[in-house]
Each structure stands twice: as structure tokens, then as C-alpha cells.
Design an enzyme around this catalytic site. Sequence first.
Site, PDB file in Angstrom:
ATOM      1  N   HIS A 154      -9.263   7.070 -15.075  1.00  0.00           N
ATOM      2  CA  HIS A 154      -8.963   7.465 -13.699  1.00  0.00           C
ATOM      3  C   HIS A 154     -10.230   7.564 -12.863  1.00  0.00           C
ATOM      4  O   HIS A 154     -10.228   7.239 -11.679  1.00  0.00           O
ATOM      5  CB  HIS A 154      -8.194   8.792 -13.689  1.00  0.00           C
ATOM      6  CG  HIS A 154      -6.723   8.581 -13.863  1.00  0.00           C
ATOM      7  ND1 HIS A 154      -5.918   9.452 -14.540  1.00  0.00           N
ATOM      8  CD2 HIS A 154      -5.929   7.582 -13.445  1.00  0.00           C
ATOM      9  CE1 HIS A 154      -4.672   8.996 -14.529  1.00  0.00           C
ATOM     10  NE2 HIS A 154      -4.655   7.866 -13.863  1.00  0.00           N
TER      11      HIS A 154
ATOM     12  N   GLU B 249      12.588 -20.020  10.640  1.00  0.00           N
ATOM     13  CA  GLU B 249      12.258 -20.613   9.345  1.00  0.00           C
ATOM     14  C   GLU B 249      13.254 -21.679   8.928  1.00  0.00           C
ATOM     15  O   GLU B 249      13.177 -22.198   7.816  1.00  0.00           O
ATOM     16  CB  GLU B 249      12.110 -19.529   8.265  1.00  0.00           C
ATOM     17  CG  GLU B 249      13.240 -18.542   8.191  1.00  0.00           C
ATOM     18  CD  GLU B 249      12.979 -17.398   7.200  1.00  0.00           C
ATOM     19  OE1 GLU B 249      12.021 -17.466   6.415  1.00  0.00           O
ATOM     20  OE2 GLU B 249      13.763 -16.444   7.217  1.00  0.00           O
TER      21      GLU B 249
ATOM     22  N   ASP C 238       9.349 -20.778   4.282  1.00  0.00           N
ATOM     23  CA  ASP C 238      10.667 -21.407   4.255  1.00  0.00           C
ATOM     24  C   ASP C 238      10.747 -22.593   5.206  1.00  0.00           C
ATOM     25  O   ASP C 238      11.371 -23.606   4.888  1.00  0.00           O
ATOM     26  CB  ASP C 238      11.753 -20.387   4.603  1.00  0.00           C
ATOM     27  CG  ASP C 238      12.170 -19.588   3.374  1.00  0.00           C
ATOM     28  OD1 ASP C 238      12.283 -20.201   2.294  1.00  0.00           O
ATOM     29  OD2 ASP C 238      12.356 -18.366   3.488  1.00  0.00           O
TER      30      ASP C 238
ATOM     31  N   CYS D 185       4.143 -15.536   9.990  1.00  0.00           N
ATOM     32  CA  CYS D 185       3.986 -14.619   8.856  1.00  0.00           C
ATOM     33  C   CYS D 185       4.106 -15.288   7.491  1.00  0.00           C
ATOM     34  O   CYS D 185       4.181 -14.608   6.478  1.00  0.00           O
ATOM     35  CB  CYS D 185       4.964 -13.459   8.965  1.00  0.00           C
ATOM     36  SG  CYS D 185       6.676 -13.962   8.863  1.00  0.00           S
TER      37      CYS D 185
HETATM   38  C1  PEP Z   1       8.506 -17.224   5.069  1.00  0.00           C
HETATM   39  O1  PEP Z   1       9.525 -17.800   4.738  1.00  0.00           O
HETATM   40  O2  PEP Z   1       7.502 -17.789   5.550  1.00  0.00           O
HETATM   41  C2  PEP Z   1       8.381 -15.778   4.884  1.00  0.00           C
HETATM   42  C3  PEP Z   1       7.350 -15.104   5.354  1.00  0.00           C
HETATM   43  O3  PEP Z   1       9.342 -15.148   4.200  1.00  0.00           O
HETATM   44  P1  PEP Z   1       9.519 -15.159   2.613  1.00  0.00           P
HETATM   45  O4  PEP Z   1       8.284 -15.751   2.019  1.00  0.00           O
HETATM   46  O5  PEP Z   1       9.735 -13.742   2.246  1.00  0.00           O
HETATM   47  O6  PEP Z   1      10.719 -16.011   2.440  1.00  0.00           O
HETATM   48 MG    MG Z   2      11.386 -16.782   4.393  1.00  0.00          MG
END
Ligand code: PEP
Ligand code: MG
Length: 653
Positions: free
Chosen positions: A303, A544, A568, A615
Site C-alpha cells: 500500500h 455514430e 461505431d 468521443c
Molecule cells: C463510439 O462508438 O465511438 C463510442 C464512443 O462509443 P462506444 O465505444 O462505447 O461504442
Molecule cells: Mg458507440
Amino acid sequence: MIELSTVVRVVEGLHTRPAAQMAKLAKGFKSSIHLVRQGNPADAKSSVKLMLLGVKEGEEVLLRADGSDEQDALARLVQYLQDPRAGLEEGALIAPAPHAAAQDCGADDADEAIADNCFCGVAGSRGTALAPAYVYLPQPLVASRQVIDAAEVPAELDRFRRTLADFVQPAGGGVPDGAASEQDRAILQALIDLAQDEEYVGAIIRGIEGRGDAAAVTLRVGQVLADSFNAMADDYMRARAEDIRGVTRHLAARLLGQSLPDLRGIHGPCVLVAADLSAWEFAQVPIRHVRGLVCTGGSATSHVAIMARTHGVPAVLGVPLGEAQLKAADTLVVDGTRGRVIVNPDTAQQRHAERRMAAEREARAALDRYRDLHPRTRDGREIEVVANLGGLDEIPLAQAAGAMGVGLFRTELLFMQRRSLPTEDEQAEVYQRLAEAFHPRPVIIRTLDIGGDKPVAGIDFPKEENPFLGWRGVRMCLDRPEVFKPQLRALLRAATVGNVRVMIPMISDLDEVRRVRALVDECSAELTAAGVAHARFELGIMVETPAAVLQADALAAEVSFFSIGTNDLTQYVMATDRANAQIASLYRTEHPAVMRAIALTCEAARAAGIWVGLCGEAAANLDLIPRFVEMGVTELSMSPASILAAKKRVTEL
Ligand code: PEP
Ligand code: MG
């Protein structure tokens, strides 16, 4: 492409934390990496996908990597999967010690030779330190008597219980100075729990009932328990012996009316040197004065090592130094990267250490100065660089990395970690804690994005031919209001904090947005009727699917923001399963078709006057960031480890 099969040794398999750690490791490589269990592949860069594979300890799996660093990637990940301690502590991620064994400690600089005053141990926390030694060597505690009269037993039991209650008190209220982080608190709480554990306390109470002196019994029970941990094969369990000794030392000292050397009294820069230092003791130390840590006991999973990594204190543990050598130490050089300690360094050794420290400072400062910066491009465009998170335990990491908020909070883990659906109250608490942690910066929480390829307790998914094209994300949620509405109500409740935004995944039709909005209205009305405090949130969607891109203008009129999910979007635009390594060469976000889709989305958003974030993994791609910014993306959301470099990249545009 290369493949390697291995047996998973991670204790209890790839559950939440090991899966998250493995995904973080995998993201450090450029190659596409997949883990295949019983013929089912999962993207190793997605903790959720890894968890959903349900890999168990002792199972054989296949690792597949494709790319320029495929060999390094597989070597590192196989090593991870074969490490039983993997995932046990978050600290393992903070600064993985490159050398875990003493024999790795060699001079690798031309101007430096291993000298007689140089000792090798286990690299516990990276970095170099040079400072006067503060030697902490408490005298062994000895009980003055072993046996008490039968008549004394009730009073002795009472004395022990009061001492224990007093001992466990401080961490409940004031956490010691050194224990500044969430992680420290968690460690201290674990020690408090240990001090109250039936295995420990029960044995002491039974010993006192058998006419044992409270201090003598405590010392004996602590020793027996520590020895049994010490005898275990597993490193992590062995490290717990140290926790027990630390707790025992403090409890016994109180029972004996003695005080241990007061570590709170350290008032100047020092290298703390100890034979055996528990996390409890380390937490008493004013950490701002500790430049380095050297222990003759302990291991990288101790720890104290974890706490040292959390606070960026260079540490070497398990150094073979005797008590006399420790006492003779005036000044020390700690090389926590290579696991080396120099006792009383000569001038040349001091100079060498100073050079290393200066180089380390420079490297840190080069990125560190972006931590609190709100980056702008040279022509003045401000870009939000925010974090993708999967759970509350990642908050400290994101904050330390300079996240300007959260761009994607994946709520899947909340549902997958359990044997039943999380309740509205449980969800509200999690979302609220997230929002409070980043307030007033925005947090974007994504509603449940899960599909029939992997089940969740409490939701019956049908067997599907193509789960990625099936009943997932918002499609499932809209069909199952008894699952979706508690989440929406929890989000409305958390929105009272003031910085919550919500986004919907897998949108492919305008009607889906409208139905979600109607459900939000319905939930809001229900909360009003029940007199529950709540507030409205900005609603956005993830872009997406190609359908969302091609209707981006119509969708933009319905929502407050877009967040492009390139993970996606790439798979759907390219018709390329993101988890299929055989066709991985087609899975490229930089492909002109995907980049065109992103540009179209940005154009539609600009025309409608809403902002666009991104993202997917590509948000952290330093080569693509300039193109995204050019297209009009104003928010980039990524794993915390990528944030500082991304901020720097923005300022260069
Ligand atoms: C994406 O599809 O780019 C995304 C951020 O979502 P996930 O990776 O959780 O599908
Ligand atoms: Mg996604």
C-alpha cells in the site's frame, strides 16, 4: 498480424478493474488488438467489451494484434494476463514500475557505475530524489506482562474496546495530512476495516477472555496473522502482512501507553527510510516534505508503494539494508525508476542525481503546464478537452490529468457490475457524485448503450444474427421503459447539480429522439407529482450511424449538441466489424469516407447553431486532431491518459 494464446492468471478473471486496466494498456499501442474467448473476439481497447467476454481465471484465450507495434503489444498484454495481481490495485496503473526485481537494477548511463554504496531493490514508484534521510525505526514493542487475573478480564476487555474505538476514529473524521487522495482514503478505510475484522479483533477478544494482557495478545495475534499472510505465494497477499503489522503496532502502542516516533513532526525535505512502514504510518507524514521513500521491506504492491505512486514520490522497496546501515544514512539518492538507492552519495553521484532530477522536471513541466490550461488554437478557437469515463473510481485520474469535464460517461458498467438492474436511487447517486466532482464543468452522461451480443442481468436479450445491427442502445431502451425510465429519472434528479448533459447512443431515426424527449417529459412530470427535486438537462445525441450523418440537419434541429462516436461510425460507414481483426485494415477513422461523414455532421451542426464533440478513440489521435478542429469540432473526449498531449496539440494549431 500475430496471435498468441495464453492462460489468464488474473485473480477472478477480467472483471471490472482488470478489464479497465487492460484496455488502458492496450490503448497505449497503435496496433488493433483483440482478445478472443471461445471464438468470440472483443476489442481489447474497450473495457466494456473485455468485461462482457466474461474471461475467467485459468481460462485459455487468444490475443491477436495487427499493426506496427504488434509484437510489443502482445508481449505486454500477455504479461498482464499472466499476472495474478493485475487489477488488484488501481495504483498499478499510475506508474507501473518498469523493473520489479532487484537484479534488473543496473547502471544504464555511460557516466555512471554501480558503486559499493549503491543498493538494489524493487522499483516502487518512478522518479529520482536526493535529500537528507529521515530514518523511522520504532523500537520493538514488548508487553510487560502476558497474563492477567480472571477478575481483571472485564476491565481489560473494556480497555481494549475503548482503545480500538479510539484508534478507528481518526480516519472516520479527519484524514491525516498525507492522505490527500481518494485512493489514500480507500486504503486507510481498508486498514480500519482490517482493524475491526472479526478474524483479528475476535482473536484478540478471545485471547483476553482467556486471561491474556490486551497488549500482549494484540502483539501475538498481529504476528500470527501477519505471518500467515507472509507465507502466501501471492505477492499481493504477502503485502497485506505489512498492513497488519502497522495496525498492530499502533494499537499495541496505545494499549501500552507508549507513543511511536511521530511522523507528523517531519518538517523539511527528506527521504523517508524505514524497515517496515505501513500505509497507516505513511498517511501521517506531511507528504509535501517527502522527496523519496526507501523501505527494507515491502514490494511494488505494498500500500505504501501505491500511495507513493499516487503522490509522485519516488520509492524503492525491499532494499537489502541492515539496521546499522539505515542508521548511518545521512543523505540518500532514490532512483525509483530503476529500483536503486545510493547511501551517502559522493559529489559525482549527487551531480548525476541532480541532472536526472532536472531532466525529469523538464519532461514533467513540458506536459504539466497544460493541466490547467483551457487550450486554444492560435487563431483563438477554444477546444474543450474532456474525459471518457466508465466509473466513479476514474474521477481522480481524470482530474489529475487536467480533464475540463466529462465528454462521455459510459453507464454500461453500472449495469454490468451487478446481478440485478441498478435502482433509480442508486443511479441518481452515481450521476450526482460525478456531476459534483466536476462542477461547474459539464459532464455528459450517455444513456445505456448495450446490445444483445452481451447480456445484462435483468434484461432479456433475444438471440440475434447480427447483434451490432440489432436491438441495442436506444432501440432496446425505448422498448423497455421499465429499464429506461428509472435512468432518465435518475438523470433528471442529478441535473439539479447544474452541469449534467445527457446523450443518446445509436440514434438512426428522428422519431427515436422525439420518443426519448417525450419520455423525459413524462419522467419529469412524475418527479414533479412525487415532489422530487429535479431539473432539465441539455439533450444531445451520439452521431455514430450513417443514418444519423445523412439526417444530421434534421437531427440538429431537435437536439442541443452532437457527439461523434467514431468507434461505431467507422464500423458502420465502412461496414467493418470493429472487433474483427481479419478486416482491421478497413477499420480506419482516417478513411476518406469516415472523414467525409464527420465533415457532413459538422456542417449540419454549424448551420443549425449547435456544437459538435467527438468521443471515439480517434479524438486522441494527434494526427487527426487538426483535421477535426478544422471541420468545426469544439470538444474532444478521450481517456484521461491522452488529455495532456491532446491539449498541447490544440495549442500548436
Ligand atoms: C463510439 O462508438 O465511438 C463510442 C464512443 O462509443 P462506444 O465505444 O462505447 O461504442
Ligand atoms: Mg458507440
